[in-house]
Design an enzyme around this catalytic site. Structure first.
Site, short mmCIF file in Angstrom:
data_model
loop_
_atom_site.label_atom_id
_atom_site.label_comp_id
_atom_site.label_asym_id
_atom_site.label_seq_id
_atom_site.Cartn_x
_atom_site.Cartn_y
_atom_site.Cartn_z
N CYS A 170 35.29 11.62 -22.04
CA CYS A 170 35.16 12.84 -21.25
C CYS A 170 36.30 13.76 -21.63
O CYS A 170 36.49 14.06 -22.81
CB CYS A 170 35.13 12.52 -19.75
SG CYS A 170 36.58 11.67 -19.14
N ARG A 230 36.36 10.20 -16.00
CA ARG A 230 34.92 10.28 -15.77
C ARG A 230 34.18 9.29 -16.67
O ARG A 230 33.18 8.70 -16.30
CB ARG A 230 34.41 11.70 -16.07
CG ARG A 230 34.63 12.69 -14.97
CD ARG A 230 34.16 14.08 -15.37
NE ARG A 230 35.05 14.73 -16.32
CZ ARG A 230 34.86 15.95 -16.82
NH1 ARG A 230 33.79 16.64 -16.48
NH2 ARG A 230 35.71 16.47 -17.66
#
Lengths: 281, 331
Positions: A239, A244
């Site tokens: 990410c 994430r």
């Protein structure tokens, strides 16, 4: 309907409620918003701060083995405990903590499905501001399992040889290079775009409206059928700063059971700042 | 109290009702649809400065009636309100609560402008600023709502959450005040209603009331584009945070580029003499698009747009979105 490849790694809020007084079950809350734990937590849970406790405070790196041992020990965790992680925003940072626990070899780590928000919105679940009393332990971690982590050299090899699946979990605008980082973010990169060959599957695609994970069939459809992630190959999720993507790493490795999945925690802030590497827009 | 002379015994008597409505003012220069009368309902004329006075006063009165809040001086200790708010609801709640002897804790996202946070403190609120925008988490907006709910759940003895996103009083306020006011002020001639979307209390309450009076009234909700920067407003994808949106009373959802909220507000300020804030600008842009599009069929009609609040709180937002405003402001 098929089940998750590792169904034990996810527990329900009811499962947690039934084990609130089980001394072998240790609850850890990890939030994006580090104030959330103080506002109220599951009785008996400790809170980890991702900014100050899960990353090295000098180098850009995960915490060291010694730091992890200190953290787990001070949280009263022993090697054979069941650690249940939960947090805000669909367990985003709880999944990052899950990755760290696995890096250091903790066997029994689980996520509370739906995270903090699900617990908060269920009437039969208590929340408290009471300080959790902890009996510190001496925690011995394993040496880090670097097979769970991709470094930029691994990624460059993948780009060159097209030898693995790359899953970009950022927003579509970050993937296309329209923005380098979401508005207001201070950690950014020199260039916008994505790693050549990466597939765009924003991380929250894996969860339903209530924050629980989508079913195994739905996840398989999204990642394997629609996006063409080839489970026989190695897979790397990335990410912007690696948090994430640990959520998607969890989905691919534990819920879908893909054997070799790595989290590239250097992610776009590293790759998008390197000189002379190929970028796709 | 003497409304004719505008003499009141306390500020609460200024709260709006059919007998004491906020004014509606015809827009004469910025519509461009001859034969159609569009009125702006000036919600900044409410005693605490915005449309949110309506929901806030209904929610406080309801909590009070049900014994859910206790004054700070109560022998049993105070039980305050805790509410997630981007500003206006918190401000209304805080001013009213403080004047009534109640406490308010406002949970505010960090991105809310400093001036709004300071206003909340000026009104006596305790402030809880949270950082919930690290990366976009679509469909959640869990941050400030989650924290406020947490306080209310973990410390039930100290806090209760009015919860403007789920509280039916928010809708009721508009069914009992805004809607009837508009019906009376237009003498039942209203054909078009325009509002924006925050908690959806305004659109659902007014929409329901107006459709009950005359099912032919067209109800429009004007929303900004995804990724907008118009304070207090929501896009349809952000609606998961509210339970109050009743799609069945809405005829059409109109999407407008959020940047136009600021440009159109300036038109309203400079041409109509209305010190409109950005959400009013957005609503007006949406309303005029609809009315210009349907110009032939709306002849003889009467429209009302809700102008939520005025420009004063948004000077910094205007400066950010209309850079030329900063030109020539320094010696």
């Amino acid at each position: 309907m098929s089940e998750y490849a590792n169904k034990d790694v996810l527990v329900t809020t009811d499962w947690v409620k039934e084990r609130l007084s089980d001394p072998k079950v240790k609850l850890v809350e990890v939030d994006v918003d580090t104030k959330a734990y103080d506002a109220g937590h599951v009785p008996g849970a400790v809170g980890f701060n991702w900014e100050t406790q899960l990353q090295d405070q000098v180098a850009r790196d995960v915490i060291s083995k010694a730091e992890f041992e200190k953290l787990a020990g001070e949280a009263g965790i022993t090697r054979d405990d069941t650690v249940v992680l939960y947090g805000d925003n669909n367990n985003w940072f709880a999944a990052y903590a899950f990755w760290i626990f696995k890096l250091y070899g903790h066997q029994d780590v689980r996520l509370m499905n739906g995270g903090r928000n699900k617990w908060l919105n269920e009437d039969d679940k208590e929340l408290t501001v009471e300080k959790t009393s902890i009996k510190p332990t001496t925690y011995k971690a394993s040496d880090p399992d670097w097979s769970l982590r991709a470094r930029v050299t691994d990624v460059l090899k993948i780009v060159e040889q097209k030898s693995a699946n790359l899953v970009d979990v950022r927003s579509p605008d970050e993937f296309s290079g329209k923005v380098i980082a979401p508005p207001g973010m201070t950690e950014t990169a020199q260039r916008g775009g994505h790693i050549p060959g990466a597939k765009s599957v924003p991380w929250a695609t894996a969860v339903q409206q209530d924050g629980t994970f989508k079913s195994a069939d739905e996840l398989r459809k999204i990642y394997l059928e629609q996006q063409g992630v080839d489970p026989s190959k190695e897979t790397v999720a990335y990410c912007r700063i690696g948090e994430r993507s640990s959520h998607t790493w969890f989905v691919l490795k534990y819920l879908l059971g893909i054997e070799k999945v790595k989290n590239y925690d250097g992610s776009w802030t590293e790759y998008g700042s390197m000189v002379g590497v190929p970028i796709e827009k | 109290m003497d409304r004719d002379k505008r003499v009141y015994d306390d500020v609460f008597q200024l709260l709006p009702s059919v007998e004491n409505p906020t004014p509606i003012v015809r827009l004469n220069k910025t519509l461009g649809v001859p034969g159609f009368d569009l009125y702006a309902k000036l919600e900044w004329m409410n005693p605490f400065g915005s449309v949110k006075d309506r929901a806030a006063s209904f929610m406080i009165r309801d909590l009070e009636a049900r014994g859910e809040i206790r004054k700070k001086a109560d022998d049993a200790g105070g039980r305050a309100m805790v509410e997630p708010t981007s500003g206006n609801t918190g401000l209304s709640l805080a001013v009213m609560a403080s004047a009534m002897g109640y406490g308010v804790r406002a949970v505010v996202p960090d991105k809310v402008p400093l001036s709004k946070k300071a206003l909340l403190k000026m009104a006596g609120a305790e402030l809880d600023v949270i950082n919930d925008s690290l990366c976009p988490a679509p469909g959640l907006g869990e941050g400030s709502i989650g924290i406020a709910k947490s306080h209310a759940k973990a410390q039930r003895d100290k806090y209760v959450m009015p919860n403007q996103y789920e509280n039916e009083q928010n809708v009721r306020a508009h069914m009992e005040t805004t809607g009837p006011e508009i019906w009376k002020q237009t003498e039942g001639r209203i054909t078009h209603f325009f509002a924006s979307l925050g908690t959806a209390g305004t659109i659902t309450g007014c929409g329901r009331y107006l459709k009950q009076q005359n099912p032919k009234i067209k109800v429009y909700v004007v929303v900004p584009n995804e990724g907008h920067d118009v304070p207090g407003l929501r896009t349809p994808s952000e609606l998961a945070t509210t339970n109050l949106f009743d799609r069945s009373v809405v005829d059409e959802i109109v999407e407008v580029d959020g940047e136009l909220a600021f440009r159109t507000a300036l038109e309203l300020i400079r041409q109509e003499g209305l010190l409109a804030g950005p959400s009013s600008g957005l609503i007006h842009e949406g309303a005029r698009r609809i009315l210009q599009r349907d110009a032939a069929s709306v002849q003889g009609g009467v429209g009302v747009s809700i102008f939520c609040d005025d420009a004063f709180k948004y000077v910094n937002s205007f400066l950010k979105h209309v850079p030329e405003l900063a030109e020539g402001t320094e010696a």
